[in-house]
Write a protein that holds these residues in place. Structure first.
Motif, PDB file in Angstrom:
ATOM      1  N   SER A  78       0.901  -1.125   0.098  1.00 51.16           N
ATOM      2  CA  SER A  78      -0.029  -0.156  -0.142  1.00 51.16           C
ATOM      3  C   SER A  78       0.892   1.243   0.032  1.00 51.16           C
ATOM      4  CB  SER A  78      -1.021   0.060   1.091  1.00 51.16           C
ATOM      5  OG  SER A  78      -1.875  -1.254   1.210  1.00 51.16           O
ATOM      6  N   GLY A  79       1.960   1.148   0.681  1.00 51.53           N
ATOM      7  CA  GLY A  79       2.865   2.463   0.739  1.00 51.53           C
ATOM      8  C   GLY A  79       3.387   2.642  -0.551  1.00 51.53           C
ATOM      9  N   LEU A  80       3.774   1.382  -1.181  1.00 52.37           N
ATOM     10  CA  LEU A  80       4.490   1.661  -2.542  1.00 52.37           C
ATOM     11  C   LEU A  80       3.535   2.266  -3.680  1.00 52.37           C
ATOM     12  CD1 LEU A  80       6.784  -1.692  -3.055  1.00 52.37           C
ATOM     13  CD2 LEU A  80       7.535   0.892  -2.385  1.00 52.37           C
ATOM     14  N   ILE A  81       2.103   1.689  -3.441  1.00 53.83           N
ATOM     15  CA  ILE A  81       1.366   2.445  -4.433  1.00 53.83           C
ATOM     16  C   ILE A  81       0.917   3.684  -4.053  1.00 53.83           C
ATOM     17  CG2 ILE A  81      -1.188   2.044  -5.001  1.00 53.83           C
ATOM     18  CD1 ILE A  81      -0.825  -1.106  -4.528  1.00 53.83           C
ATOM     19  N   LEU A  82       0.779   4.048  -2.524  1.00 50.90           N
ATOM     20  CA  LEU A  82       0.479   5.372  -2.218  1.00 50.90           C
ATOM     21  C   LEU A  82       1.736   6.387  -2.895  1.00 50.90           C
ATOM     22  CD1 LEU A  82      -0.833   7.754  -0.740  1.00 50.90           C
ATOM     23  CD2 LEU A  82       0.761   6.747   0.970  1.00 50.90           C
ATOM     24  N   ILE A  83       3.010   6.137  -2.621  1.00 52.99           N
ATOM     25  CA  ILE A  83       4.245   6.838  -3.360  1.00 52.99           C
ATOM     26  C   ILE A  83       3.973   6.865  -4.773  1.00 52.99           C
ATOM     27  CG2 ILE A  83       6.627   6.647  -3.559  1.00 52.99           C
ATOM     28  CD1 ILE A  83       7.024   5.485  -0.936  1.00 52.99           C
ATOM     29  N   PRO A 494      -7.196  12.955  -5.383  1.00 48.87           N
ATOM     30  CA  PRO A 494      -7.843  11.663  -5.733  1.00 48.87           C
ATOM     31  C   PRO A 494      -8.296  10.821  -4.588  1.00 48.87           C
ATOM     32  CG  PRO A 494      -6.050  12.164  -7.094  1.00 48.87           C
ATOM     33  CD  PRO A 494      -5.839  12.950  -5.828  1.00 48.87           C
ATOM     34  N   PHE A 495      -9.553  10.022  -4.891  1.00 44.59           N
ATOM     35  CA  PHE A 495      -9.851   8.983  -3.799  1.00 44.59           C
ATOM     36  C   PHE A 495      -8.814   8.077  -3.498  1.00 44.59           C
ATOM     37  CE2 PHE A 495     -11.944   4.741  -3.395  1.00 44.59           C
ATOM     38  CZ  PHE A 495     -12.203   4.841  -2.011  1.00 44.59           C
ATOM     39  N   PHE A 496      -8.199   7.564  -4.600  1.00 46.59           N
ATOM     40  CA  PHE A 496      -7.035   6.417  -4.388  1.00 46.59           C
ATOM     41  C   PHE A 496      -6.059   6.728  -3.506  1.00 46.59           C
ATOM     42  CE2 PHE A 496      -9.618   4.989  -8.363  1.00 46.59           C
ATOM     43  CZ  PHE A 496      -9.555   3.466  -7.692  1.00 46.59           C
ATOM     44  N   ALA A 501      -3.507   5.646   1.422  1.00 45.97           N
ATOM     45  CA  ALA A 501      -2.957   6.397   2.654  1.00 45.97           C
ATOM     46  C   ALA A 501      -3.407   5.672   3.710  1.00 45.97           C
ATOM     47  CB  ALA A 501      -3.188   7.887   2.613  1.00 45.97           C
ATOM     48  N   GLY A 502      -5.030   5.634   3.785  1.00 41.20           N
ATOM     49  CA  GLY A 502      -5.538   4.983   4.862  1.00 41.20           C
ATOM     50  C   GLY A 502      -5.288   3.710   5.081  1.00 41.20           C
ATOM     51  N   LEU A 503      -5.166   2.789   3.906  1.00 39.39           N
ATOM     52  CA  LEU A 503      -4.894   1.229   3.983  1.00 39.39           C
ATOM     53  C   LEU A 503      -3.746   1.058   4.416  1.00 39.39           C
ATOM     54  CD1 LEU A 503      -5.771  -1.477   3.235  1.00 39.39           C
ATOM     55  CD2 LEU A 503      -5.089  -1.252   0.989  1.00 39.39           C
ATOM     56  N   ALA A 508      -0.253  -1.046   8.782  1.00 33.88           N
ATOM     57  CA  ALA A 508       1.018  -0.806   9.577  1.00 33.88           C
ATOM     58  C   ALA A 508       0.649  -0.853  10.944  1.00 33.88           C
ATOM     59  CB  ALA A 508       1.488   0.519   9.256  1.00 33.88           C
ATOM     60  N   MET A 509      -0.525  -0.271  11.564  1.00 37.09           N
ATOM     61  CA  MET A 509      -0.891  -0.272  12.670  1.00 37.09           C
ATOM     62  C   MET A 509      -1.277  -1.833  13.327  1.00 37.09           C
ATOM     63  SD  MET A 509      -3.956   1.692  14.724  1.00 37.09           S
ATOM     64  CE  MET A 509      -5.107   0.711  13.899  1.00 37.09           C
TER      65      MET A 509
END
Length: 558
Positions: A78-83, A494-496, A501-503, A508-509
């Motif tokens: 998810s972090g890689l997709i976010l970046i 954008p929504f994604f 970011a939330g995912l 991670a938590m």
């Protein structure tokens, strides 16, 4: 293969392969999820109880390390997709996942790709007008464009940054070929060399080609124009080369023939006329840059009088800037009276110069506190309306005039109502606004009020047509990558990006909590899945009692 500016730009092979790979990955993920749903249906509708199956077969066999690895891997992906999403949004102004979904997945699902050009919006008359596409956003030659050798290259030598983009230089190459080479079937040998020279991407190759054309014909005016633009490192040297080009250009076209062509409407096909007009205009700009402003004004006026069909070249914008430098405001008003007409195309120079003249008349005594107490006078109201009109035409300019954004060198081409036009206007006219006492203060106090008049600028305008939605894309092509393109109206994230970011944060938590409290999180996971699938188990029991047992037997065999 020939390395030329006029050729097609290199394809983005890696990015296109990445788009194709991700589109097929999204399709694969959809099929995987569909298969998981079928497996879940089979498990739910089988004679076994769902909760017992999850508890005895699945959940009890998983260790806390599995949950840590699962949540940690999900957080990393998810972090890689976010970046990547954030980088793509900052560079192209749109969501990559959304773009791939619309362009690749929607056709697979039988949908029709939406296009901004098919939508309708209201004009100032309330009628439906087609929304302009990217191709409809016409790019104009910057009337005040700088000299490459004497100005753009000096910036590159000092900063190491390229102020011009490939797209911008490619447009200039096409302009020069159209203006200076004429019909390809009637080219002289030196003209053929110059036609190739304008297309060369390497500046040194262009200069060598110009010298080659001079060897073929020492009176090749187009070659001296290229040397003045590219090789001259000072404005004085550029002016000397332009004067030499002017003398050779006059020899190539007689005065009588020139007047006859202009008055009979053959301006567009006259290569020598185009060349002569270009040289005179650049000579006037050299005089302006060297401080001989009155001489520059006279040259511009003579050029406009001699060639009345040159309105499309916007020489009047050069004249307006020179007159403002002379503080000849009466002459500026006379030029505006001719060109600020409802039937003529507008520009940031026209609208903001008109606003400057009206603001200058009241700005020295303007006070926001006093105006709020007594109200605006007629002159102040006219000045505010002129500012609102200018801001509606190009909302990017005030941030540069108020120095809320840093300026860069203007491009060689601009997009009207876009950030590129705002950069070009503010670069040359900021000094004139500073010279008018209180004008910037009046602009600062009133410019944001424009947005209350046009709450939906992409749908309906007040004095102009709705703001075109294609300016951001064109400006990103015209302006260098180190410049942050101004976007209007401001886009929401954008929504994604928000979703990833939330995912990423949530997974991670979970990974951290599972690592710190493995037993407690294992109990929580089992309770969560049991609660989640309890309604499905209840529904499966009801369906099992309602349907005949032979039906379920045949279904499980399938």
């Amino acid at each position: 293969m020939e390395d030329t500016i006029g050729s097609n730009p290199p394809s983005l092979g890696f990015l296109e392969k990445l788009k194709s790979w991700l589109s097929w990955s999204w399709t694969y993920v959809c099929f995987v999820w569909f298969g998981m749903v079928l497996i879940m249906v089979y498990v739910v509708w089988s004679p076994l109880k769902l909760q017992e199956t999850l508890t005895s077969v699945f959940l009890n066999t998983l260790t806390p390390k599995f949950y840590v690895a699962l949540t940690g891997t999900s957080s990393l992906i998810s972090g890689l997709i976010l970046i990547f999403e954030w980088w793509y949004f900052r560079k192209y102004g749109t969501s990559f996942i959304e773009q791939v979904s619309v362009s690749h997945l929607r056709p697979l699902l039988g949908g029709v790709e939406s296009s901004s050009s098919t939508g309708l919006f209201s004009s100032i008359n309330g009628e439906a007008e087609p929304r302009p596409s990217v191709s409809d956003c016409k790019v104009w030659r910057n009337p005040l464009n700088l000299f490459r050798g004497a100005e753009y290259n000096r910036y590159t030598w000092v900063t190491g940054k390229e102020p011009l983009t490939y797209y911008d230089m490619n447009l200039s190459a096409q302009d020069h070929q159209t203006f200076f080479t004429g019909d390809t079937q009637q080219l002289k040998p030196e003209d053929a060399v110059m036609q190739k020279a304008w297309r060369e991407r390497n500046p040194q190759a262009r200069i060598r080609a110009a010298y080659q054309a001079i060897e073929m014909n020492h009176e090749c005016a187009a070659a001296y124009v290229l040397l003045a633009e590219e090789e001259a490192t000072t404005i004085t040297e550029a002016e000397r080369l332009f004067r030499k080009a002017l003398s050779f250009g006059k020899n190539g076209l007689g005065r009588i023939l020139l007047i006859w062509l202009v008055h009979h409407g053959y301006f567009a096909s006259g290569k020598d006329i185009n060349l002569l007009v270009y040289i005179k205009r650049r000579l006037a700009m050299c005089a302006r840059k060297l401080g001989r402003i009155k001489e520059a004004v006279k040259m511009m006026r003579d050029l406009m009088k001699e060639f009345p069909l040159l309105g499309m070249l916007n020489i009047h914008e050069n004249l307006l800037e020179a007159l403002l430098e002379l503080q000849a405001y009466a002459d500026v008003q006379a030029v505006l009276a001719k060109y600020d007409d409802i039937s003529l195309p507008k520009s940031a120079t026209i609208c903001y110069t008109s606003a400057l003249l009206k603001a200058r008349a009241v700005s020295d005594k303007f006070s926001p506190e006093a105006a709020s107490r007594r109200g605006l006078s007629t002159a102040e109201m006219n000045a505010v309306e002129a500012i609102h009109r200018a801001v509606e035409f190009n909302p990017h300019v005030p941030k540069y005039l108020l120095e809320m954004k840093s300026l860069i060198l203007p491009p060689e081409h601009i997009l009207k109502r876009g950030d590129s036009e705002a950069v070009a206007y503010a670069f040359f006219h900021l000094q004139h606004w500073k010279r008018a006492e209180g004008a910037l203060n009046l602009l600062h106090c009133t410019w944001e009020g424009t947005f209350r008049i046009i709450p939906y600028p992409l749908e309906k305008g007040h004095l102009f047509y709705p703001y075109p939605g294609c300016t951001e894309t064109a400006d990103r092509e015209l302006l260098p990558s180190f410049h942050e393109v101004s976007v209007y109206p401001k886009k929401e994230l954008p929504f994604f990006i928000l979703f990833t970011a939330g995912l990423c944060s949530f997974t991670a938590m979970l990974a951290m909590l599972t690592h710190q409290f493995p037993e407690l999180m294992g109990v929580f996971a089992k309770a969560f899945f049991s609660t989640l699938f309890a309604p499905l188990g209840f529904f499966a029991d009801k369906m099992e009692n309602f349907m005949p047992s032979s039906f379920w037997h045949q279904l499980t065999r399938i």
